[in-house]
Scaffold this motif. Structure first.
Motif, PDB file in Angstrom:
ATOM      1  N   LEU A 138       0.838  -1.204   0.000  1.00  0.00           N
ATOM      2  CA  LEU A 138       0.000   0.000   0.000  1.00  0.00           C
ATOM      3  C   LEU A 138       0.871   1.252   0.000  1.00  0.00           C
ATOM      4  N   PRO A 139       0.371   2.344  -0.602  1.00  0.00           N
ATOM      5  CA  PRO A 139       1.100   3.612  -0.465  1.00  0.00           C
ATOM      6  C   PRO A 139       0.818   4.236   0.904  1.00  0.00           C
ATOM      7  N   PHE A 140       1.780   5.001   1.435  1.00  0.00           N
ATOM      8  CA  PHE A 140       1.557   5.707   2.701  1.00  0.00           C
ATOM      9  C   PHE A 140       0.615   6.890   2.444  1.00  0.00           C
ATOM     10  N   ILE A 141       0.844   7.549   1.307  1.00  0.00           N
ATOM     11  CA  ILE A 141      -0.048   8.627   0.860  1.00  0.00           C
ATOM     12  C   ILE A 141      -0.325   8.380  -0.615  1.00  0.00           C
ATOM     13  N   ASP A 142      -1.608   8.289  -1.015  1.00  0.00           N
ATOM     14  CA  ASP A 142      -1.926   7.895  -2.382  1.00  0.00           C
ATOM     15  C   ASP A 142      -2.130   9.124  -3.268  1.00  0.00           C
ATOM     16  N   LEU A 143      -1.000   9.693  -3.720  1.00  0.00           N
ATOM     17  CA  LEU A 143      -1.106  10.871  -4.588  1.00  0.00           C
ATOM     18  C   LEU A 143      -1.646  10.498  -5.968  1.00  0.00           C
ATOM     19  N   ALA A 144      -1.466   9.230  -6.360  1.00  0.00           N
ATOM     20  CA  ALA A 144      -1.935   8.807  -7.691  1.00  0.00           C
ATOM     21  C   ALA A 144      -3.460   8.823  -7.750  1.00  0.00           C
ATOM     22  N   ALA A 145      -4.119   8.394  -6.672  1.00  0.00           N
ATOM     23  CA  ALA A 145      -5.589   8.382  -6.661  1.00  0.00           C
ATOM     24  C   ALA A 145      -6.127   9.806  -6.762  1.00  0.00           C
ATOM     25  N   GLN A 146      -5.484  10.712  -6.054  1.00  0.00           N
ATOM     26  CA  GLN A 146      -5.917  12.110  -6.118  1.00  0.00           C
ATOM     27  C   GLN A 146      -5.704  12.659  -7.532  1.00  0.00           C
TER      28      GLN A 146
ATOM     29  N   LEU B  13       0.270   5.722  10.629  1.00  0.00           N
ATOM     30  CA  LEU B  13      -0.293   4.783   9.650  1.00  0.00           C
ATOM     31  C   LEU B  13      -0.596   5.495   8.329  1.00  0.00           C
ATOM     32  N   PRO B  14      -0.794   4.742   7.241  1.00  0.00           N
ATOM     33  CA  PRO B  14      -1.164   5.384   5.973  1.00  0.00           C
ATOM     34  C   PRO B  14      -2.382   6.295   6.177  1.00  0.00           C
ATOM     35  N   MET B  15      -2.324   7.490   5.642  1.00  0.00           N
ATOM     36  CA  MET B  15      -3.427   8.445   5.825  1.00  0.00           C
ATOM     37  C   MET B  15      -3.550   9.331   4.597  1.00  0.00           C
ATOM     38  N   HIS B  16      -4.687   9.254   3.954  1.00  0.00           N
ATOM     39  CA  HIS B  16      -5.001  10.161   2.844  1.00  0.00           C
ATOM     40  C   HIS B  16      -6.500  10.046   2.575  1.00  0.00           C
ATOM     41  N   ALA B  17      -6.990  10.954   1.733  1.00  0.00           N
ATOM     42  CA  ALA B  17      -8.445  11.055   1.533  1.00  0.00           C
ATOM     43  C   ALA B  17      -9.011   9.909   0.698  1.00  0.00           C
ATOM     44  N   TYR B  18      -8.123   9.078   0.118  1.00  0.00           N
ATOM     45  CA  TYR B  18      -8.601   8.069  -0.829  1.00  0.00           C
ATOM     46  C   TYR B  18      -8.462   6.643  -0.280  1.00  0.00           C
ATOM     47  N   LEU B  19      -8.332   6.567   1.044  1.00  0.00           N
ATOM     48  CA  LEU B  19      -8.178   5.256   1.682  1.00  0.00           C
ATOM     49  C   LEU B  19      -9.574   4.637   1.873  1.00  0.00           C
ATOM     50  N   GLY B  20      -9.888   3.648   1.050  1.00  0.00           N
ATOM     51  CA  GLY B  20     -11.219   3.030   1.090  1.00  0.00           C
ATOM     52  C   GLY B  20     -11.402   2.181   2.351  1.00  0.00           C
ATOM     53  N   SER B  21     -12.663   1.976   2.742  1.00  0.00           N
ATOM     54  CA  SER B  21     -12.922   1.291   4.012  1.00  0.00           C
ATOM     55  C   SER B  21     -12.449  -0.172   3.997  1.00  0.00           C
ATOM     56  N   GLN B  22     -12.515  -0.819   2.805  1.00  0.00           N
ATOM     57  CA  GLN B  22     -12.080  -2.227   2.769  1.00  0.00           C
ATOM     58  C   GLN B  22     -10.573  -2.343   3.018  1.00  0.00           C
ATOM     59  N   VAL B  23      -9.817  -1.486   2.331  1.00  0.00           N
ATOM     60  CA  VAL B  23      -8.357  -1.500   2.504  1.00  0.00           C
ATOM     61  C   VAL B  23      -8.033  -1.159   3.956  1.00  0.00           C
ATOM     62  N   GLN B  24      -8.782  -0.210   4.463  1.00  0.00           N
ATOM     63  CA  GLN B  24      -8.524   0.206   5.839  1.00  0.00           C
ATOM     64  C   GLN B  24      -8.824  -0.922   6.834  1.00  0.00           C
ATOM     65  N   ASP B  25      -9.868  -1.680   6.562  1.00  0.00           N
ATOM     66  CA  ASP B  25     -10.173  -2.835   7.441  1.00  0.00           C
ATOM     67  C   ASP B  25      -8.997  -3.807   7.453  1.00  0.00           C
TER      68      ASP B  25
END
Ligand SMILES: Cc1ncc(COP(=O)(O)O)c(C=O)c1O
Length: 372
Positions: free
Chosen positions: A3-11, A352-364
């Motif tokens: 996983l990325p720590f911050i997902d700049l690609a999704a943004q 922990l990884p934190m960004h606006a595009y972290l989906g709930s499934q990945v987060q679980d």
């Protein structure tokens, strides 16, 4: 899984067509430095946080140095800074020939401890320094406790620079960071909550006089004309390409801050009971530059990070060494009662990884992994 720590690609995927158009317009226009979009961005940034003036500059470190220069901070002045922060907060102080004096932080918010500030001010007097300025930091996105810190600053004649490189857009009792201090600074480093695709920074103030000085200092101390030099300044401008990128990102920033709240809430719900989760005081909103847990010990943190790494979940320690223990800073003065909280936190926090595009499934999955 990695996983990325911050997902700049999704943004980027969300705003890519708008970015492509905006960048092409700058290339067509050819005004690469201080093009009209820079002034447009400054107006919109000031509006977002309710400050009268915004001046963009080359990065968040320059923003702090320019703020000190505009306030006339000089040799013999004490500037109070937290020890548990990124080095730039303290680094700019010797750059203007003043002395950083380290202050401890609070164990629950990680932000400047008002009682430690009082002790540090008294100590500065004792060692012959002139208390001149304090730089509270909105660490990890959470505003510092300005209602406690500003009266201490006022009583002691200190100017206040809010270092909101990690917290710009956070809310302190109904007001947005950027409008709370004499001067507030921020950073647009790509990994920041509002980041560009290079280096960038901005400075906010309600004072016309300080805004005029900042505008001069950021362009070689210019006067009425750019080849009239009234003071020694810096070359610290935001370029037009970064400004148009930031305009697109600012358009979605409020929405992203909302999404970050949801991510933080899901983490806290899933991890409370297993680890000490972040504390947000009543009336404050963090923009969650980091989501940071407190482990019971360094050993527990080592296990936690090893387990996460094995499962492809990146974790980072911000910050493993408090500034007053760093080689470059250990000779500077500090709260004479010591900086026990900063030292303790450095030994056992983890983000922990934190960004606006972290989906709930990945987060679980992240939550299940780190709970072990
Ligand atoms: C608290 C703090 N202050 C200042 C800075 C400096 O910002 P920049 O990297 O844009 O110079 C940063 C960012 O890295 C930061 O986290």
């Amino acid at each position: 899984m990695q996983l990325p720590f911050i997902d700049l690609a999704a943004q980027q995927a969300r705003i890519r067509p708008a970015l492509d158009r905006a960048i092409a317009a700058v290339l067509d226009d050819g005004q690469y430095i201080m093009g009209p979009q820079v002034a447009q961005l400054e107006r919109q940034l000031a509006e977002f946080c309710g400050a009268k003036h915004c001046l963009s500059c080359a990065n968040g470190t320059d923003a702090l140095q320019l703020a000190l220069m505009a306030l006339g901070i000089k040799a013999g002045d004490a500037v109070f800074v937290p020890s548990f922060t990124f080095a730039a907060t303290a680094e700019v102080v010797p750059l203007v020939n003043a002395t950083p004096v380290f202050v401890d932080v609070l164990p629950d918010t990680f932000n400047m401890d008002p009682e430690s500030l009082k002790r540090a001010i008294a100590h500065a007097h004792e060692i012959g320094l002139r208390p001149a300025c304090v730089i509270p930091v909105d660490l990890f996105g959470l505003p510092a406790d300005y209602d406690a810190l500003l009266p201490i600053a006022r009583e002691n004649g200190l100017k206040v620079i809010g270092d909101s490189a990690q917290g710009w857009g956070g809310v302190y009792k109904g007001r947005v960071t950027g409008s709370l201090c004499d001067i507030t600074t921020t950073s647009f480093f790509p990994a920041k909550p509002l980041g560009c695709y290079g280096d960038g920074g901005a400075i906010f103030t309600d004072s016309d006089e300080l805004a005029a000085l900042l505008d001069s200092f950021r362009v070689h101390g210019k006067g009425s004309h750019k080849y009239v030099n009234e003071r020694i300044g810096l070359n610290s401008r935001l370029d037009t390409l970064q400004a148009v990128i930031l305009l697109e990102k600012l358009a979605i920033y409020a929405d992203e801050i909302e999404e970050r709240q949801k991510v933080a809430q899901r983490y806290s719900k899933g991890l409370a009971g297993s680890y000490e989760t972040p504390h947000v005081p009543e009336g404050l909103t963090s923009i969650w530059a980091q989501y940071t847990l407190k482990m019971k010990s360094g050993a527990e943190r080592d296990d936690f990070q090893a387990r996460a790494k094995a499962a492809g979940v990146p974790t980072v320690v911000y910050y493993p060494i408090p500034l007053h223990q760093q080689i470059a800073y250990r000779e500077f003065p500090r709260d004479p009662a010591g900086l026990a909280v900063s030292e303790d936190l450095a030994g056992r926090v983890v983000s922990l990884p934190m960004h606006a595009y972290l989906g709930s499934q990945v987060q679980d999955t992240i939550i299940a992994t780190v709970k072990g």
